[in-house]
Design a protein around this motif. Structure first.
Motif, short mmCIF file in Angstrom:
data_model
loop_
_atom_site.label_atom_id
_atom_site.label_comp_id
_atom_site.label_asym_id
_atom_site.label_seq_id
_atom_site.Cartn_x
_atom_site.Cartn_y
_atom_site.Cartn_z
N GLY A 1 2.21 12.18 5.60
CA GLY A 1 2.97 10.99 5.23
C GLY A 1 4.37 11.27 4.72
O GLY A 1 5.09 10.35 4.34
N PHE A 2 4.78 12.54 4.71
CA PHE A 2 6.15 12.84 4.29
C PHE A 2 7.12 12.43 5.40
O PHE A 2 6.86 12.71 6.57
N GLY A 3 8.18 11.76 5.02
CA GLY A 3 9.10 11.23 6.02
C GLY A 3 10.17 12.24 6.39
O GLY A 3 10.25 13.33 5.84
N ALA B 1 3.88 6.27 8.53
CA ALA B 1 3.82 7.44 7.65
C ALA B 1 3.29 7.01 6.27
O ALA B 1 2.41 7.68 5.70
N ASP B 2 3.80 5.90 5.75
CA ASP B 2 3.31 5.40 4.45
C ASP B 2 1.83 5.05 4.54
O ASP B 2 1.05 5.32 3.62
N TRP B 3 1.48 4.42 5.67
CA TRP B 3 0.09 4.04 5.85
C TRP B 3 -0.83 5.26 5.84
O TRP B 3 -1.87 5.27 5.19
N ARG B 4 -0.42 6.32 6.55
CA ARG B 4 -1.21 7.56 6.58
C ARG B 4 -1.36 8.14 5.19
O ARG B 4 -2.44 8.57 4.79
N ALA B 5 -0.26 8.16 4.44
CA ALA B 5 -0.30 8.75 3.11
C ALA B 5 -1.34 8.04 2.25
O ALA B 5 -2.03 8.66 1.45
N ARG B 6 -1.48 6.72 2.41
CA ARG B 6 -2.41 5.96 1.57
C ARG B 6 -3.83 5.94 2.13
O ARG B 6 -4.78 5.84 1.38
N ASN B 7 -3.96 6.02 3.46
CA ASN B 7 -5.27 5.71 4.05
C ASN B 7 -6.00 6.84 4.76
O ASN B 7 -7.17 6.71 5.04
N SER C 1 5.87 0.48 12.48
CA SER C 1 7.02 1.36 12.77
C SER C 1 6.67 2.77 12.31
O SER C 1 5.71 2.97 11.56
N GLU C 2 7.47 3.72 12.71
CA GLU C 2 7.16 5.11 12.36
C GLU C 2 7.12 5.33 10.85
O GLU C 2 6.23 5.99 10.32
N ASN D 1 -6.56 11.43 16.83
CA ASN D 1 -5.15 11.31 16.44
C ASN D 1 -4.68 9.86 16.44
O ASN D 1 -3.86 9.47 15.60
N LEU D 2 -5.22 9.09 17.39
CA LEU D 2 -4.85 7.66 17.43
C LEU D 2 -5.38 6.94 16.20
O LEU D 2 -4.65 6.19 15.54
N ILE D 3 -6.63 7.21 15.86
CA ILE D 3 -7.24 6.55 14.70
C ILE D 3 -6.52 6.97 13.41
O ILE D 3 -6.34 6.18 12.49
N ALA D 4 -6.07 8.25 13.39
CA ALA D 4 -5.41 8.76 12.19
C ALA D 4 -3.95 8.32 12.10
O ALA D 4 -3.28 8.57 11.11
N GLY D 5 -3.46 7.67 13.15
CA GLY D 5 -2.08 7.18 13.10
C GLY D 5 -1.02 8.24 13.27
O GLY D 5 0.11 8.08 12.82
#
Ligand SMILES: Nc1ncnc2c1ncn2[C@@H]1O[C@H](COP(=O)(O)OP(=O)(O)OP(=O)(O)O)[C@@H](O)[C@H]1O
Ligand SMILES: [Mg+2]
Lengths: 252, 385
Positions: free
Chosen positions: B296-298, A100-106, A95-96, A71-75
């Motif tokens: 990734g949804f906010g 979230a944006d980072w997770r969506a892309r990576n 930041s949170e 979970n830490l690695i996955a952000g």
């Protein structure tokens, strides 16, 4: 399908060339949970490097902190201290919203219980992460169809999760994890809820993602056979990692 | 599109639960609309009042009369354009429960002052020519099956004896809020009969109605009239027709306040029901919302989903409630016609119904949306669906 594959491979090799450093760097990470008055230290200064293109299996007894690490690695969780870098970026500092944006892309997620949206059919479930991009509707559709074809579900696109077997649902989830061409894929006990046959199919699919598409995969599992589909296995015990054990390539 | 369809599919997941919530919303919005219409009906007389008409009555109480001799003096006041008068008759038609307002009027002048009572020329002439003629509003005529040419007898309560009339006309209201329940007959007939039956009680007027030429002068004119009769045997109190009508309503203001409170209470209850439904729904979907956030949804997306669903359900119920208000109000109006002569659903009521529905949908989503957007992702994913 072959076109999509070609693109992904090119992308990954380019990223590999650009970064001499490991794709994932976990350095002296500490994570603890407060349980009542008691403070439980789950990860005690854990250090781990994962190279791009690797398929790593994480094993260990229940409660050893495997999911916590993943979970830490996955952000989706934050460390108490230590460094967490993916492609050089310190994700512990984001930041949170940025995270979230980072997770969506990576990050591509594969869960034990698939976690598909029950009101969306297979195609829509796969398309879901693309709602966070600027892609046109037709482009999203095309990509989702490709991804579903890739996991062998071209004929199940309009089926809803409750109309699919566990193994099929997990394939949909894999297609969803692939769709935005993430930097790494995390899988927490992806075969934990499946019978041996379906589990074998899922593991072969993941192996193919790694070997043919060059995807970096981190998989938590309790099952030694499952772990042997990875390139390397690491054991986590009481918050400390054992040394790394390479899997001997098997003759298929 | 995708987003909207997601909202709608989510709303339809528990069909029975959603259907019951929508039904509750329909009932609440309908009840709210009907109660608001009752309150409107209560004030209809005041709303229909002309801002150019003054009512002058005995300052001590409405039950005391004014002398007929006041007529020329009121007529002479600067700014007064026309004057007529009327007496409350308060008779009984067959049985006391058959109530409708009856007035003895100075016919020619009174009809000129109230152009909203529509009569054909033939009916008007027929009425003016017949000393015992009467005209009756459409609703009362329909209720008792009265037709032009019919004889009707009223038993007097204020003015003793039986009183015979012939219906010469049935008037219609020019506007929706015109009272179509009244019964008018000739004051001359009343006065001459009284002169014989109870000598000494003739030439008494219930109220004078004065029309002013300029509505903005009406307060000044009212003061002038009352000043005219200061220290006279019967002092007067002049007020606008609206104020006069409101004077009747004021006696029952407590009831109106109670009705209003009940209507807000109904909305409050459905709000609690709706909030509970939404909270339950959101709790069941904890792991789905956590999954969306992992992908990734906010928080904005989750807010959109939850507010959207709540508003969709509330507005669906609200819309049905509004649509049903019209036929149900027509039916209720038919039943209450005797007591509330004007019973129509106003634009304001419909607006309030929509606002109430929106408010319910919005408020019910606040808590679940906040929770869904804030719950720790890892904990949320662990929640068993
Ligand atoms: N949110 C939390 N609050 C309190 N304690 C937690 C929380 N999450 C995890 N823990 C504790 O941290 C420890 C490690 O949990 P984790 O889920 O990482 O274990 P795991 O290795 O994945 O186990 P399993 O194989 O059973 O999934 C456990 O003792 C667990 O009880
Ligand atoms: Mg675990």
């Amino acid at each position: 399908m072959s076109e999509a594959q070609g693109n992904t491979i090119e992308h990954t090799t380019a990223a590999q060339a650009a970064n001499a450093m490991p794709l994932v760097r976990v350095h002296q990470v500490v994570k603890s949970y407060q349980r009542g008055a008691q403070r439980v230290e789950v990860l005690r200064g854990l250090t781990l490097d994962i190279q791009a293109g690797e398929f790593l299996a994480l094993m260990g007894p229940s409660g050893s902190g495997k999911s916590t690490l993943l979970n830490l690695i996955a952000g989706i969780d934050q460390p108490d201290s230590g460094e967490l870098r993916v492609q050089g970026q310190d994700i512990g500092q984001l930041s949170e919203g940025d995270l979230a944006d980072w997770r969506a892309r990576n990050v591509g997620f594969i869960f034990q219980f698939y976690n598909l949206m029950p009101v969306l059919n297979a195609l829509e479930n796969v398309e879901l992460p693309l709602m966070l991009t600027n892609l046109s509707r037709s482009e999203r559709r095309a990509r989702a169809e490709n991804a579903l074809a890739l996991v062998g579900l071209a004929d199940r696109m309009d089926h809803y999760p409750n109309e699919l077997s566990g193994g099929q649902q997990q394939r949909v989830a894999i297609a969803r994890a692939l769709i935005s061409d993430p930097t790494l894929i995390v899988a927490d006990e992806p075969t934990g809820d499946l019978d041996r046959e379906s589990a074998g199919e899922i593991l072969q699919l993941m192996q193919a993602l790694n070997q043919q598409l060059g995807k970096t995969i981190i998989m938590v599992t309790h099952d030694q056979r499952a772990a042997e589909h990875a390139q390397a296995i690491m054991h986590l015990e009481k918050g400390v990692l054992s040394s790394r054990e390479e899997v001997q390539p098997r003759a298929n | 599109m995708f987003f909207l369809s997601l909202i709608i599919r989510n709303a339809l997941r528990h069909r029975l639960r959603t259907a019951l919530t929508v039904l509750g919303m329909v009932v609440a919005v309908l009840a709210f609309g009907l109660l608001a219409t009752v309150v409107d009906a209560w004030y209809a007389g005041a709303d229909a009042a002309s801002d150019k008409r003054l009512v002058t009555r005995n300052a001590t109480s409405l039950v005391f009369p004014l002398p007929l001799t006041y007529y020329p003096r009121i007529r002479a006041i600067d700014g007064v354009q026309a004057v007529s008068w009327a007496n409350w008759f308060g008779g009984v038609y067959k049985e006391p429960k058959n109530f409708f307002p009856q007035f003895a009027i100075e016919a020619r002048g009174y009809l000129a002052l109230y152009p909203e009572f529509l009569l054909s020329d033939a009916e008007r002439e027929g009425f003016l020519r017949d000393r015992r003629g009467a005209i009756v509003g459409r609703k009362t005529a329909e209720l008792y099956g009265l037709r032009v040419g019919d004889n009707i007898t009223l038993r007097g309560t204020i003015y003793p004896g039986n009183w015979d009339f012939v219906i010469r006309g049935i008037y219609h209201g020019a506007r929706k809020n015109t009272d179509e329940t009244q019964f008018f007959f000739h004051w001359d007939y009343l006065n001459e009969t009284i002169k014989i039956r109870i000598p000494g009680r003739e030439n008494r007027i219930g109220v004078y109605i004065a029309e002013v030429s300029d509505a903005s002068e009406i307060a000044r004119i009212a003061r002038d009239i009352d000043a005219q009769f200061k220290n006279a045997s019967a002092e007067t109190l002049s007020e606008t027709e609206k104020a006069f009508q409101l004077g009747f309503v004021a006696m029952t203001e407590a009831i109106v306040v109670a009705i209003r409170l009940v209507s807000y209470l109904v909305i409050f209850i459905i709000m609690a029901v709706m909030a509970n439904t939404m909270a339950m729904t959101a709790r069941e979907r904890t792991s789905e919302y956590a999954t969306l956030r992992a992908l990734g949804f906010g928080p904005a997306f989750l807010h959109g989903l939850i507010y959207g669903e709540s508003l969709a359900i509330a507005l669906c119920g609200g819309l049905l409630g509004v649509v049903l208000t019209f036929p149900v109000a027509a039916w209720v109006g038919h039943i209450l016609g005797k007591f509330l002569p004007v019973f129509t659903v106003s634009i304001e009521t419909v607006q309030m119904q929509f606002i109430a529905a929106l408010l319910v949908g919005f408020l019910a989503a606040i808590w679940p949306a906040r929770t869904a957007a804030r719950v720790n992702i890892v904990n949320g994913l662990r929640a068993v669906a």
